[in-house]
Design a protein around this motif. Sequence first.
Motif, PDB file in Angstrom:
ATOM      1  N   ALA A 132      -8.306   3.187   0.110  1.00  0.00           N
ATOM      2  CA  ALA A 132      -9.750   3.462   0.157  1.00  0.00           C
ATOM      3  C   ALA A 132     -10.430   2.513   1.148  1.00  0.00           C
ATOM      4  O   ALA A 132     -11.249   2.940   1.982  1.00  0.00           O
ATOM      5  CB  ALA A 132     -10.354   3.322  -1.238  1.00  0.00           C
ATOM      6  N   ASN A 133     -10.074   1.233   1.105  1.00  0.00           N
ATOM      7  CA  ASN A 133     -10.677   0.245   2.014  1.00  0.00           C
ATOM      8  C   ASN A 133     -10.343   0.547   3.465  1.00  0.00           C
ATOM      9  O   ASN A 133     -11.220   0.520   4.331  1.00  0.00           O
ATOM     10  CB  ASN A 133     -10.150  -1.167   1.691  1.00  0.00           C
ATOM     11  N   CYS A 134      -9.064   0.813   3.738  1.00  0.00           N
ATOM     12  CA  CYS A 134      -8.647   1.044   5.129  1.00  0.00           C
ATOM     13  C   CYS A 134      -9.270   2.336   5.663  1.00  0.00           C
ATOM     14  O   CYS A 134      -9.686   2.398   6.821  1.00  0.00           O
ATOM     15  CB  CYS A 134      -7.126   1.100   5.233  1.00  0.00           C
ATOM     16  N   ALA A 135      -9.321   3.374   4.826  1.00  0.00           N
ATOM     17  CA  ALA A 135      -9.904   4.652   5.257  1.00  0.00           C
ATOM     18  C   ALA A 135     -11.374   4.458   5.647  1.00  0.00           C
ATOM     19  O   ALA A 135     -11.827   4.952   6.695  1.00  0.00           O
ATOM     20  CB  ALA A 135      -9.770   5.686   4.148  1.00  0.00           C
ATOM     21  N   THR A 163      -8.624  -9.772   1.188  1.00  0.00           N
ATOM     22  CA  THR A 163      -9.837  -9.060   1.599  1.00  0.00           C
ATOM     23  C   THR A 163      -9.708  -7.550   1.391  1.00  0.00           C
ATOM     24  O   THR A 163     -10.542  -6.945   0.725  1.00  0.00           O
ATOM     25  CB  THR A 163     -10.136  -9.348   3.095  1.00  0.00           C
ATOM     26  N   CYS A 164      -8.636  -6.959   1.960  1.00  0.00           N
ATOM     27  CA  CYS A 164      -8.555  -5.488   1.855  1.00  0.00           C
ATOM     28  C   CYS A 164      -7.571  -5.042   0.775  1.00  0.00           C
ATOM     29  O   CYS A 164      -7.500  -3.860   0.462  1.00  0.00           O
ATOM     30  CB  CYS A 164      -8.199  -4.872   3.204  1.00  0.00           C
ATOM     31  N   GLY A 165      -6.809  -5.979   0.217  1.00  0.00           N
ATOM     32  CA  GLY A 165      -5.901  -5.624  -0.881  1.00  0.00           C
ATOM     33  C   GLY A 165      -4.565  -5.078  -0.426  1.00  0.00           C
ATOM     34  O   GLY A 165      -3.713  -4.728  -1.247  1.00  0.00           O
ATOM     35  N   LEU A 166      -4.364  -5.014   0.898  1.00  0.00           N
ATOM     36  CA  LEU A 166      -3.114  -4.436   1.392  1.00  0.00           C
ATOM     37  C   LEU A 166      -1.962  -5.421   1.226  1.00  0.00           C
ATOM     38  O   LEU A 166      -2.107  -6.609   1.506  1.00  0.00           O
ATOM     39  CB  LEU A 166      -3.297  -4.084   2.875  1.00  0.00           C
ATOM     40  N   VAL A 167      -0.819  -4.901   0.755  1.00  0.00           N
ATOM     41  CA  VAL A 167       0.406  -5.691   0.664  1.00  0.00           C
ATOM     42  C   VAL A 167       1.246  -5.274   1.870  1.00  0.00           C
ATOM     43  O   VAL A 167       1.420  -4.074   2.116  1.00  0.00           O
ATOM     44  CB  VAL A 167       1.152  -5.396  -0.662  1.00  0.00           C
ATOM     45  N   GLN A 168       1.716  -6.229   2.650  1.00  0.00           N
ATOM     46  CA  GLN A 168       2.383  -5.861   3.896  1.00  0.00           C
ATOM     47  C   GLN A 168       3.378  -6.918   4.344  1.00  0.00           C
ATOM     48  O   GLN A 168       3.305  -8.063   3.918  1.00  0.00           O
ATOM     49  CB  GLN A 168       1.334  -5.642   4.990  1.00  0.00           C
ATOM     50  N   LEU A 169       4.311  -6.496   5.227  1.00  0.00           N
ATOM     51  CA  LEU A 169       5.256  -7.444   5.802  1.00  0.00           C
ATOM     52  C   LEU A 169       4.507  -8.351   6.778  1.00  0.00           C
ATOM     53  O   LEU A 169       3.613  -7.893   7.491  1.00  0.00           O
ATOM     54  CB  LEU A 169       6.377  -6.721   6.563  1.00  0.00           C
ATOM     55  N   THR A 170       4.913  -9.629   6.810  1.00  0.00           N
ATOM     56  CA  THR A 170       4.211 -10.551   7.705  1.00  0.00           C
ATOM     57  C   THR A 170       4.705 -10.411   9.152  1.00  0.00           C
ATOM     58  O   THR A 170       3.938 -10.606  10.081  1.00  0.00           O
ATOM     59  CB  THR A 170       4.417 -12.009   7.262  1.00  0.00           C
ATOM     60  N   ASP A 171       6.003 -10.081   9.326  1.00  0.00           N
ATOM     61  CA  ASP A 171       6.554  -9.983  10.687  1.00  0.00           C
ATOM     62  C   ASP A 171       7.289  -8.671  10.853  1.00  0.00           C
ATOM     63  O   ASP A 171       8.527  -8.641  10.834  1.00  0.00           O
ATOM     64  CB  ASP A 171       7.554 -11.130  10.938  1.00  0.00           C
TER      65      ASP A 171
END
Length: 390
Positions: free
Chosen positions: A207-210, A28-36
């Motif tokens: 851009a999405n998060c901002a 949805t927002c394109g963010l790559v992130q750690l799951t935990d």
Amino acid sequence: MPLADAFVEPGSASEEFTYQLQVAWCRTCGLVQLTDPVSPARMFHDAYPYTSSISTVMMEHFRTLATETIARLDSTQDPLVVEVGSNDGILLRHIAARGLRHLGVEPSESVARVADALGVTTRRAFFCESVAKEVLEEHGPAEAIVAANVISHIPNLSSALAGVRHLLSKTGTFVFEEPYFAAILESTAIDQIYDEHVTYLSVGAVANCADRHGLSLVDAVAQPTHGGSMRYTLQRAGRRSPSPRVAEHLAREAALGLKNETTYGAFKERADLRTRQFRSLLEDLCARGMRIAGYGATAKSCTVLNYGGIDARLIQCVYDSTPAKHGKLTPGMHIPVKPSRDFCKEYPDYAVLFAWNHEREIVGREREFVALGGRWIAYVPDVRVFPPSL
Ligand code: SAH
Ligand code: TYD
């Protein structure tokens, strides 16, 4: 995985803390992130060993950023500059030296203490929405908020952005830079993935998060630091239209496949292949009786060593300039860390450049190692030995 900056005291009886290192991509927002993500208080505290001023190139980089920040301020208004993750004062020392109102927000006492000694006012805290409100109450709005290599460390990105929105003056700018996910992808820099890096930012995701926090991304400028970073400028929404660079980066990210699931699977395959190639090179060299050491006990090296199962049988020791790491063992694989001044006293046959992002600075300084027949090993963007043997 162990924590990347949790160097181990030899003979220490306590068991190392470990966690599941897993990265996910949000469609949805394109963010790559750690799951935990790991609790920040476990990573950033009085024994946090990373000091920013270990590199002359980075010192120069932040001196320039400080000069650019000052140039944007209207000094007749007694502006306030806030830095998130101010570490040892590598940037704010220049703002403080000009007598400007400033505040560093930094939770790690070990490094905040160094900044104190440079005349940098530092609040010991994790920047978040509530801390931003307290700062606003005490100091008024900030004309400039700056951050480097820290926004990607904050698990609650929404709280950090909401905090920025509260604290920023109407005309203010928020400038921050972080390792760029597109660069990580292109160079298969798997070692950038570790506990402290909770998010892997791209222009599209920022851009999405901002947008969700009443901020807009008005500029994005690529930086050569840390193997490829991006400097983002955010302002309150509606203040100015974005630079054409933003659209150019977005187009490039789409062309690189950042919106396609297959891109992420292919990254994992390349990362696995690279790790196997790196390990077999070390095994071959060891089988030929070569002595191999590491250069730079970086947080990054934790991932490649532990993922590849590379321990002191393959790499005898790692040389590093940080006193707090000397005499300790690397997390998980327990390779002894020695002072970098000892490197020239006992040159190995091969040295793995774990601080590959500082290649020019290190290889430039350690010319004698190569002159006497030593070889560097790098594993980003590819496994290579240089200079090549004749
Ligand atoms: N800005 C420096 C330091 C980067 S290391 C540079 O670019 O070299 C990241 C720093 O951010 C550490 O000093 C860590 O203690 C700090 N940090 C981590 N989480 C933070 C948070 N929520 N708010 C402020 N600082 C934080
Ligand atoms: P760095 O790549 O900046 O970050 P990270 O630890 O987040 O991966 O790591 C710098 C490390 O490399 C630090 O422990 C100091 C060491 N180093 C040297 O030993 N000599 C040098 O000349 C430089 C630039 C760094």
